[in-house]
Design a protein around this motif. Structure first.
Motif, PDB file in Angstrom:
ATOM      1  N   CYS A 184      -5.927  -6.045   4.344  1.00 17.17           N
ATOM      2  CA  CYS A 184      -6.577  -4.971   3.596  1.00 17.17           C
ATOM      3  C   CYS A 184      -7.406  -5.539   2.442  1.00 17.17           C
ATOM      4  N   THR A 185      -8.644  -5.087   2.344  1.00 18.23           N
ATOM      5  CA  THR A 185      -9.516  -5.529   1.245  1.00 18.23           C
ATOM      6  C   THR A 185      -9.419  -4.606   0.034  1.00 18.23           C
ATOM      7  N   HIS A 186      -8.668  -3.511   0.182  1.00 15.98           N
ATOM      8  CA  HIS A 186      -8.479  -2.538  -0.912  1.00 15.98           C
ATOM      9  C   HIS A 186      -9.783  -1.864  -1.304  1.00 15.98           C
ATOM     10  N   THR A 187     -10.643  -1.657  -0.310  1.00 17.02           N
ATOM     11  CA  THR A 187     -11.917  -0.988  -0.572  1.00 17.02           C
ATOM     12  C   THR A 187     -12.027   0.328   0.190  1.00 17.02           C
ATOM     13  N   VAL A 188     -11.978   0.266   1.520  1.00 20.53           N
ATOM     14  CA  VAL A 188     -12.197   1.482   2.321  1.00 20.53           C
ATOM     15  C   VAL A 188     -11.084   1.753   3.340  1.00 20.53           C
ATOM     16  N   GLU A 189     -10.135   0.838   3.471  1.00 18.24           N
ATOM     17  CA  GLU A 189      -9.120   0.984   4.500  1.00 18.24           C
ATOM     18  C   GLU A 189      -8.183   2.167   4.217  1.00 18.24           C
ATOM     19  N   PRO A 190      -7.734   2.855   5.269  1.00 21.14           N
ATOM     20  CA  PRO A 190      -6.721   3.904   5.073  1.00 21.14           C
ATOM     21  C   PRO A 190      -5.370   3.267   4.743  1.00 21.14           C
ATOM     22  N   ASP A 191      -4.480   4.070   4.157  1.00 24.27           N
ATOM     23  CA  ASP A 191      -3.130   3.595   3.814  1.00 24.27           C
ATOM     24  C   ASP A 191      -3.164   2.363   2.908  1.00 24.27           C
ATOM     25  N   CYS A 192      -4.102   2.327   1.985  1.00 25.35           N
ATOM     26  CA  CYS A 192      -4.191   1.201   1.046  1.00 25.35           C
ATOM     27  C   CYS A 192      -3.332   1.498  -0.180  1.00 25.35           C
ATOM     28  N   ALA A 193      -2.297   0.693  -0.379  1.00 24.45           N
ATOM     29  CA  ALA A 193      -1.371   0.904  -1.494  1.00 24.45           C
ATOM     30  C   ALA A 193      -2.024   0.609  -2.839  1.00 24.45           C
ATOM     31  N   VAL A 194      -2.974  -0.308  -2.857  1.00 21.08           N
ATOM     32  CA  VAL A 194      -3.641  -0.658  -4.116  1.00 21.08           C
ATOM     33  C   VAL A 194      -4.513   0.493  -4.596  1.00 21.08           C
ATOM     34  N   ARG A 195      -5.289   1.067  -3.678  1.00 21.75           N
ATOM     35  CA  ARG A 195      -6.126   2.218  -4.058  1.00 21.75           C
ATOM     36  C   ARG A 195      -5.268   3.391  -4.505  1.00 21.75           C
ATOM     37  N   LYS A 196      -4.166   3.592  -3.827  1.00 17.78           N
ATOM     38  CA  LYS A 196      -3.258   4.677  -4.192  1.00 17.78           C
ATOM     39  C   LYS A 196      -2.674   4.437  -5.580  1.00 17.78           C
ATOM     40  N   GLU A 230     -12.414 -12.466   0.820  1.00 19.17           N
ATOM     41  CA  GLU A 230     -11.122 -12.521   1.495  1.00 19.17           C
ATOM     42  C   GLU A 230      -9.976 -12.897   0.556  1.00 19.17           C
ATOM     43  N   ASN A 231     -10.253 -13.721  -0.465  1.00 18.92           N
ATOM     44  CA  ASN A 231      -9.145 -14.150  -1.335  1.00 18.92           C
ATOM     45  C   ASN A 231      -9.155 -13.527  -2.724  1.00 18.92           C
ATOM     46  N   LEU A 232     -10.187 -12.750  -3.049  1.00 18.88           N
ATOM     47  CA  LEU A 232     -10.278 -12.157  -4.390  1.00 18.88           C
ATOM     48  C   LEU A 232      -9.045 -11.349  -4.744  1.00 18.88           C
ATOM     49  N   ARG A 233      -8.504 -10.615  -3.765  1.00 18.64           N
ATOM     50  CA  ARG A 233      -7.380  -9.713  -4.049  1.00 18.64           C
ATOM     51  C   ARG A 233      -6.143 -10.437  -4.578  1.00 18.64           C
ATOM     52  N   PHE A 234      -6.017 -11.717  -4.269  1.00 22.79           N
ATOM     53  CA  PHE A 234      -4.843 -12.472  -4.702  1.00 22.79           C
ATOM     54  C   PHE A 234      -4.918 -12.868  -6.176  1.00 22.79           C
ATOM     55  N   TYR A 235      -6.079 -12.686  -6.801  1.00 19.02           N
ATOM     56  CA  TYR A 235      -6.262 -13.135  -8.177  1.00 19.02           C
ATOM     57  C   TYR A 235      -6.256 -11.989  -9.183  1.00 19.02           C
ATOM     58  N   PHE A 236      -5.932 -10.784  -8.722  1.00 19.09           N
ATOM     59  CA  PHE A 236      -5.615  -9.671  -9.612  1.00 19.09           C
ATOM     60  C   PHE A 236      -4.097  -9.521  -9.558  1.00 19.09           C
ATOM     61  N   ARG A 237      -3.410 -10.043 -10.543  1.00 19.97           N
ATOM     62  CA  ARG A 237      -1.965 -10.205 -10.452  1.00 19.97           C
ATOM     63  C   ARG A 237      -1.213  -8.887 -10.272  1.00 19.97           C
ATOM     64  N   GLU A 238      -1.773  -7.771 -10.752  1.00 21.34           N
ATOM     65  CA  GLU A 238      -1.083  -6.500 -10.599  1.00 21.34           C
ATOM     66  C   GLU A 238      -1.133  -5.985  -9.167  1.00 21.34           C
ATOM     67  N   PHE A 239      -2.050  -6.538  -8.346  1.00 20.78           N
ATOM     68  CA  PHE A 239      -2.136  -6.123  -6.951  1.00 20.78           C
ATOM     69  C   PHE A 239      -0.987  -6.684  -6.120  1.00 20.78           C
ATOM     70  N   LEU A 240      -0.466  -7.825  -6.520  1.00 18.14           N
ATOM     71  CA  LEU A 240       0.467  -8.566  -5.681  1.00 18.14           C
ATOM     72  C   LEU A 240       1.737  -7.785  -5.361  1.00 18.14           C
ATOM     73  N   GLU A 241       2.206  -6.986  -6.307  1.00 18.94           N
ATOM     74  CA  GLU A 241       3.459  -6.251  -6.096  1.00 18.94           C
ATOM     75  C   GLU A 241       3.308  -5.126  -5.074  1.00 18.94           C
ATOM     76  N   VAL A 242       2.138  -4.489  -5.033  1.00 13.42           N
ATOM     77  CA  VAL A 242       1.971  -3.335  -4.142  1.00 13.42           C
ATOM     78  C   VAL A 242       1.260  -3.688  -2.837  1.00 13.42           C
ATOM     79  N   MET A 243       0.623  -4.843  -2.746  1.00 13.87           N
ATOM     80  CA  MET A 243      -0.110  -5.222  -1.538  1.00 13.87           C
ATOM     81  C   MET A 243       0.723  -5.174  -0.257  1.00 13.87           C
TER      82      MET A 243
END
Length: 318
Positions: free
Chosen positions: A280-292, A259-272
């Motif tokens: 969003c866990t940035h794994t399988v969800e639709p409309d995920c800005a990080v995956r995009k 649940e909190n791993l995503r907050f520790y990749f600093r480049e994710f924070l701007e697009v999350m």
């Protein structure tokens, strides 16, 4: 030094060495006591290792019958940070699931090598996740740069430059990068960690002038051979300390969850914030800005793959 009762003398100091059940405690005036804990030792760190290198402690002086300074650790102060690795509770007397390797560190220094053993960015990312979770400054050290004649390692490390992490490139063979590294340590308590065989102890030998046992790389496995079994804290000539930690094959992310791993990749924070779901866990969800962003090279695909590897491994580490 302070006295509480007649014939009872107490000192405050820091644990600077550990071996088995014994600890070396150094006081502010430079005295070094050989100490042990006892069942009544008080700890400000419940459900954790009782004592570790870097801990601030109170010691009661005991009579040794010799000129050696000895004492009992009466109290361990609360830690501001801790470097942890997993333990098998079936294989240690204290039944600990986690072992504190170094406490109260102010700078985390992951050491990797260009080759022998080969550089692995997955291990670097584990360290960075830990540092981000603890809000610890990081200095990445890449050793054996004399083996990187083609510049491949520098290209591989560029993603970390772009993310704002400081990197120091070192070659023990060519004696390069040591002065820059010494300056970067800046008088703080720094913990060096990484796989065995990357050259931690050799680098610390040059920084401190103290000769620690060094390791080599196994020709059969390509991995480091363990030499440091306990953390050791050494003073730097210009102030500050370095802690040489045991070689870690698999660094533990003890308090990190899916649940909190995503907050520790600093480049994710701007697009999350642009994700379709706030959780969003940035794994399988639709409309995920990080995956995009990873698909469009806005975020490093390698770093995103590292995130996925950590995400799916976390449940196995509990």
């Amino acid at each position: 030094m302070k006295e509480k009762k007649t014939n009872e003398v107490y000192y405050e100091g820091r644990i600077t060495g550990a071996s088995g059940a014994g600890y070396m405690v150094t006081t502010e005036d430079g005295r070094v006591f050989r100490c042990r804990t006892f069942p009544g030792t008080q700890s400000g760190n419940p459900e954790s290792s009782l004592a570790a290198v870097g801990d601030q402690v109170e010691v009661q002086v005991t009579l040794s019958g010799t000129d050696a300074l000895e004492g009992i650790i009466m109290q361990v102060q609360p830690r501001s940070s801790a470097l942890i690795r997993k333990r098998d509770p079936r294989r240690n007397r204290s039944r600990e699931k986690q072992q504190v390797i170094a406490a109260n560190i102010e700078l985390l220094v992951p050491v990797v090598s260009a080759y022998e053993p080969p550089l692995t960015t997955r291990l670097i990312d584990r360290y960075l996740v830990f540092a981000e979770s603890e809000q610890l400054p990081v200095l990445l050290v890449v050793n054996k740069m004399d083996l990187d004649d083609g510049g491949e390692v520098r290209r591989l490390m560029q993603v970390y430059h772009d993310l704002g992490y400081r990197i120091c490139y070192v070659s023990i063979y060519r004696q390069s990068g040591i002065d820059e590294l010494l300056e970067a340590l800046g008088g703080r308590i720094s913990a060096f960690s990484g796989h065995s065989g990357v050259g931690k102890s050799t680098i610390i030998n040059l920084l401190t002038g103290v000769r620690l046992k060094t390791s080599r790389t196994s020709w059969k496995s390509g991995k480091g051979v363990h030499t440091t079994s306990n953390a050791t804290m050494l003073p730097l000539p210009a102030g500050g300390y370095v802690i040489d930690t045991p070689g870690i094959r698999e660094f533990s992310l003890a308090d990190i969850t899916r649940e909190n791993l995503r907050f520790y990749f600093r480049e994710f924070l701007e697009v999350m914030p642009e994700c379709g779901f706030s959780s969003c866990t940035h794994t399988v969800e639709p409309d995920c800005a990080v995956r995009k962003a990873a698909g469009n090279d806005v975020i490093s695909a390698g770093r995103y793959e590292s995130y996925l590897a950590l995400f799916y491994a976390l449940d196995d580490e509990r």
